[in-house]
Write an enzyme that holds these catalytic residues in place. Structure first.
Site, short mmCIF file in Angstrom:
data_model
loop_
_atom_site.label_atom_id
_atom_site.label_comp_id
_atom_site.label_asym_id
_atom_site.label_seq_id
_atom_site.Cartn_x
_atom_site.Cartn_y
_atom_site.Cartn_z
N SER A 1 0.69 -1.01 -0.15
CA SER A 1 -0.01 -0.02 0.10
C SER A 1 0.93 1.07 0.01
CB SER A 1 -0.93 -0.24 1.23
OG SER A 1 -1.85 0.91 1.27
N HIS B 1 -2.66 -1.39 -3.34
CA HIS B 1 -3.96 -0.38 -3.01
C HIS B 1 -3.80 0.77 -3.98
CE1 HIS B 1 -4.58 -2.24 1.28
NE2 HIS B 1 -4.97 -2.79 0.33
N ASP C 1 -4.46 -4.90 5.83
CA ASP C 1 -4.55 -5.75 4.75
C ASP C 1 -3.38 -6.71 4.47
OD1 ASP C 1 -6.10 -6.94 2.70
OD2 ASP C 1 -5.82 -5.38 1.25
#
Lengths: 203, 269
Positions: free
Chosen positions: A18, A45, A138
């Site tokens: 991310s 992401h 995540d």
């Protein structure tokens, strides 16, 4: 180093990241040898727009075939795949991709957990999961799934990450096999690749 | 976590007891959806999940609604809608009558988006929008024209990016956290259940939209559904798919031509 822990030839390597992970990939991708003996699947992401700027940016950094995944694309060794924006990326038993636009997971679509869990189901111990910089948890459940099916776990060293939270979560909640800085990560990926080529040429 | 063999049992039950055929759905996604529901509804075992699905028709409705994906939004992929405005609708304008099919319309956000495009192109009076879905429940929402207020800001931005020139909020009235779209938009909509897996073609259309539905099907079922669309499109009709869906694995590819790099294909004869 890596060879000692690898139980099976690596069929696929997943990279999840991310915030701060694109910078890592921009350094790692150009350093990778070609051809790659495994499929490299990247889940980041990203903004939920359909524009292909990120795919273009990354594809320019590698000599390997690179594609942003379309529904039902077959997964081929040597190719680098990027999860498209606004879809979860899943892997079918026949080693093809399928896409899913269901609810966000961990506020994210694509979610790293979704792809990692799905890949663990298909690839078992011939899979490596790598988690890079990020500010979100995540990926941890996905790493746990890979651990459960016998795959290898790698996390970027949180001190070398722009945001250490994501790899930190994985390290705290899994038996991460390697915690590596960017140079370590490059060396690791090279060793996985060379190990297999040596094995193949020995026959 | 559900095992492969358990999924097979469940799918056999669904077909034998209710006639729903999920066997050609994408397995990875289906498995994830069933696991998700198992957790959400806290079944202690697979046997109990299976029994509930087999014996409780109210629960079956929930099962089908949750296992299929009903995420949709208005003017999703604004560039797609821009091409509909500038390249597709003008070629349909000369027709005495325009028939459009939204296959797998879910809660109807896309149908209302299309009605807005048709209104702005002065074509709504001679158009009919057929909106179908497998789930009766989501069709009820679509038919009501009532949606949550929260995403309207995003939809308004999408609308402007798609080339919309009006005040988006003029298309609805807001109250109590919801909006109701003007009845002028829904007058030309016909809602009906239709299962792409088992039901046949029911009309001839000028434009079929089926976006982010085929991703839930395996290649065999995708080909079958694409053939159903081919049979349902008039000469020079258009087929629109989702941003990551493609005709490249299908036999339709040779007789369709892609429009402006978007996921819109035009039948060549």
């Amino acid at each position: 180093m890596a060879e000692t822990k690898l139980k099976n030839p690596t069929e696929a390597i997943l990279i999840g990241g991310s915030t701060g992970s694109i910078e890592v990939l921009l350094r790692v991708l150009p350093a990778l040898p070609t051809p790659l003996s495994f499929a490299l699947i990247i889940v980041l992401h990203r903004k939920n727009t359909a524009d292909s700027t990120l795919a273009t940016l990354l594809s320019l950094k590698t000599e390997s075939p690179f594609r942003e995944v379309d529904d039902k694309d077959p997964i081929r060794p040597g190719t680098i795949y990027l999860a498209p924006a606004d879809y979860h990326l899943l892997i079918e038993q026949d080693k093809s991709f399928s896409l899913d636009d269901s609810e966000k997971v961990n506020y994210s679509r694509p979610s790293i957990d979704v792809t990692f869990e799905s890949a663990a189901d298909v690839y078992g111990s011939s899979l490596i999961g790598i988690l890079l910089s990020g500010a979100n948890a995540d990926g941890t459940k996905g790493m746990q799934a890979i651990q459960k099916t016998g795959g290898l776990l790698v996390a970027q060293h949180p001190d070398t990450a722009l945001v250490g939270f994501m790899p930190q979560q994985a390290i705290a909640n899994t038996t991460t096999d390697y915690v590596l800085d960017i140079d370590g990560l490059i060396a690791f990926l090279k060793s996985v690749n060379t190990a297999q080529q040596t094995a193949a040429s020995a026959f | 976590m559900i095992e492969e063999e358990e999924i097979d049992l469940l799918l056999t039950d669904l077909f034998e007891v209710y006639g729903y055929d999920f066997t050609h759905y994408s397995r990875a996604s289906l498995k994830r959806r069933i696991n998700r529901l198992w957790l959400l509804d806290k079944f202690p075992s697979f046997a109990e999940l299976r029994f509930r699905v087999r014996s409780d028709t109210d629960y079956l409705k929930r099962f089908v609604e949750e296992v299929t994906v009903n995420v949709t939004e208005m003017f999703r992929d604004p560039q797609f809608y821009r091409v509909l405005r500038t390249e597709v609708l003008p070629t349909l304008a000369a027709k005495p009558f325009i028939r459009i099919w939204h296959a797998g319309c879910s809660t109807g956000e896309e149908v209302f988006s299309m009605a807005i495009l048709l209104t702005e192109a002065n074509l709504i009076h001679k158009s009919l929008l057929y909106a179908t879905d497998l789930n009766p429940e989501v069709l009820e929402t679509a038919r009501s024209g009532i949606f949550a207020m929260a995403p309207m800001k995003q939809y308004s931005e999408n609308y402007i990016l798609s080339g919309g020139k009006n005040d988006f909020s003029a298309y609805y009235t807001a109250q109590y956290g919801h909006v109701k779209f003007n009845s002028s938009l829904s007058e030309k909509m016909v809602f009906s259940t239709h299962n792409l897996v088992s039901d046949q073609s029911f009309n001839e259309f000028d434009l079929i939209l089926c976006r982010n539905v085929l991703i839930y099907f395996d290649k065999v079922l995708q080909q079958r559904v694409l053939t159903l669309f081919d049979d349902s499109l008039g000469p020079l009709g258009y087929l629109a798919l989702g941003a990551k869906e493609t005709l490249k694995f299908s036999t339709l590819q040779s007789t369709y031509r892609q429009v402006s790099g978007e996921k819109i294909w035009r039948k060549q004869s």
